[in-house]
Design an enzyme around this catalytic site. Structure first.
Site, PDB file in Angstrom:
ATOM      1  N   ASN A 102       0.758  -1.728  -0.133  1.00  0.00           N
ATOM      2  CA  ASN A 102      -0.245  -0.237   0.108  1.00  0.00           C
ATOM      3  C   ASN A 102       0.620   1.096   0.313  1.00  0.00           C
ATOM      4  O   ASN A 102       1.673   1.113   0.486  1.00  0.00           O
ATOM      5  CB  ASN A 102      -0.768   0.308   1.692  1.00  0.00           C
ATOM      6  CG  ASN A 102      -1.225   1.285   1.750  1.00  0.00           C
ATOM      7  OD1 ASN A 102      -1.890   1.794   0.202  1.00  0.00           O
ATOM      8  ND2 ASN A 102      -1.959   1.818   2.954  1.00  0.00           N
ATOM      9  N   HIS A 104       0.967   5.123   1.446  1.00  0.00           N
ATOM     10  CA  HIS A 104       0.645   5.784   2.520  1.00  0.00           C
ATOM     11  C   HIS A 104       1.209   7.682   2.128  1.00  0.00           C
ATOM     12  O   HIS A 104       1.882   7.348   2.273  1.00  0.00           O
ATOM     13  CB  HIS A 104       0.238   5.094   3.787  1.00  0.00           C
ATOM     14  CG  HIS A 104      -0.507   5.806   4.936  1.00  0.00           C
ATOM     15  ND1 HIS A 104      -1.785   6.141   4.353  1.00  0.00           N
ATOM     16  CD2 HIS A 104       0.074   6.126   5.898  1.00  0.00           C
ATOM     17  CE1 HIS A 104      -2.380   6.355   5.841  1.00  0.00           C
ATOM     18  NE2 HIS A 104      -1.069   7.600   6.490  1.00  0.00           N
ATOM     19  N   SER A 131       4.713   6.116   1.549  1.00  0.00           N
ATOM     20  CA  SER A 131       5.539   5.528   2.531  1.00  0.00           C
ATOM     21  C   SER A 131       4.511   4.597   1.709  1.00  0.00           C
ATOM     22  O   SER A 131       3.927   4.132   1.526  1.00  0.00           O
ATOM     23  CB  SER A 131       5.287   5.301   4.167  1.00  0.00           C
ATOM     24  OG  SER A 131       6.138   6.005   4.474  1.00  0.00           O
ATOM     25  N   ASP A 140      -2.533   0.004   8.214  1.00  0.00           N
ATOM     26  CA  ASP A 140      -1.210   1.494   7.595  1.00  0.00           C
ATOM     27  C   ASP A 140      -0.149   0.411   8.744  1.00  0.00           C
ATOM     28  O   ASP A 140       1.031   2.195   8.942  1.00  0.00           O
ATOM     29  CB  ASP A 140      -1.982   2.763   7.922  1.00  0.00           C
ATOM     30  CG  ASP A 140      -2.834   3.038   6.757  1.00  0.00           C
ATOM     31  OD1 ASP A 140      -3.003   2.831   5.202  1.00  0.00           O
ATOM     32  OD2 ASP A 140      -3.112   4.100   7.092  1.00  0.00           O
TER      33      ASP A 140
HETATM   34  C1  GAR Z   1      -2.438   8.980  -2.663  1.00  0.00           C
HETATM   35  O1  GAR Z   1      -1.903  10.867  -2.455  1.00  0.00           O
HETATM   36  C2  GAR Z   1      -2.009   8.013  -2.263  1.00  0.00           C
HETATM   37  O2  GAR Z   1      -1.024   7.955  -0.716  1.00  0.00           O
HETATM   38  C3  GAR Z   1      -3.007   7.717  -1.056  1.00  0.00           C
HETATM   39  O3  GAR Z   1      -4.928   8.506  -1.861  1.00  0.00           O
HETATM   40  C4  GAR Z   1      -3.802   9.028  -2.559  1.00  0.00           C
HETATM   41  C5  GAR Z   1      -4.233   8.503  -3.845  1.00  0.00           C
HETATM   42  O4  GAR Z   1      -4.190   9.508  -5.206  1.00  0.00           O
HETATM   43  N1  GAR Z   1      -3.443   7.063  -0.280  1.00  0.00           N
HETATM   44  C6  GAR Z   1      -4.367   6.977   1.150  1.00  0.00           C
HETATM   45  O5  GAR Z   1      -4.301   8.379   1.332  1.00  0.00           O
HETATM   46  C7  GAR Z   1      -4.506   5.708   1.751  1.00  0.00           C
HETATM   47  N2  GAR Z   1      -4.414   5.660   2.677  1.00  0.00           N
HETATM   48  P1  GAR Z   1      -4.262   8.122  -6.914  1.00  0.00           P
HETATM   49  O6  GAR Z   1      -5.947   7.847  -6.872  1.00  0.00           O
HETATM   50  O7  GAR Z   1      -4.054   9.337  -8.145  1.00  0.00           O
HETATM   51  O8  GAR Z   1      -2.923   7.447  -7.189  1.00  0.00           O
END
Ligand code: GAR
Length: 213
Positions: A102, A104, A131, A140
């Protein structure tokens, strides 16, 4: 891959593959949201997609078992969560532990859960980051493989910080998956990561687009 939103991390992975920098095949992209941009990106790239609506299931566990049934059937070796905004049932994900990562948007173990950019700003942190970690039953909380760090600048707000970090996420995730594809990474139970068979003392760090020990 599973995603709930716009899919910019998926786009970065597809771009890396197209540039010959990521030797993987994408076999399936799934989402809990029919309108997720990630699904459009996947379809445009010729990757099979599916949507599972949580409202169609009596419980989280029933949803997650169906999710993993589909992922199993795809024949995927590895599952990547990128912006998949659901907590996954611990029993359902068990068979995938060690084969699921994942991304995060925080320097774990700081700021598990939501609103990570806001929380880093409110805490007055000097740096922030992203991360990539193995997924375990703890939200997480699985072993961290690699991180990208950025300085928090005066005048940063939540949006500016998130946007600046995203560019680093787009390097971090392909860099980790390159190691996965080369079979250089493994989860060391209960909470470690091995690179080339050796336990990492600390997460790898992204520097100039490369992961360093
Ligand atoms: C990213 O910033 C990722 O790190 C975050 O969501 C966004 C997805 O962007 N993930 C989380 O918050 C997980 N808890 P994307 O759809 O443009 O790849």
């Amino acid at each position: 891959m599973l995603a709930s939103g716009r899919g910019s991390n998926l786009q970065a992975l597809i771009a890396a593959r197209d540039a010959g920098q990521l030797p993987v095949d994408f076999v399936l992209v799934g989402s809990d949201k029919a309108g997720a941009g990630a699904l459009d990106l996947a379809r445009d790239a010729g990757i099979p997609t599916f949507t599972l609506n949580p409202k169609d299931f009596p419980s989280r566990q029933a949803y997650d078992f169906e999710l993993f049934r589909r992922l199993d059937a795809s024949g995927a070796d590895m599952l990547v969560l990128a912006g998949f905004m659901r907590i996954i049932d611990g029993e359902a994900l068990k068979p995938w532990v060690g084969r699921m990562v994942n991304i995060h948007p925080s320097l774990l173990p700081k700021y598990r859960g939501l609103h990570t950019h806001r929380r880093a700003l409110e805490a007055g942190d000097a740096e922030h980051g992203a991360s990539v970690h193995y997924v375990t039953a703890e939200l997480d909380g699985g072993p961290v493989i690699a991180q990208a760090r950025i300085a928090i600048q005066p005048g940063d707000d939540e949006h500016a910080l998130a946007q600046r970090l995203l560019a680093h996420e787009h390097q971090l995730l392909p860099a980790v998956l390159r190691l996965v594809a080369a079979q250089r990474l493994a989860l060391l139970p209960p909470d470690g990561v091995a690179l080339d068979g050796r336990a990492l003392a600390a997460p790898l760090q992204l520097r100039n687009g490369e992961l360093v020990d």
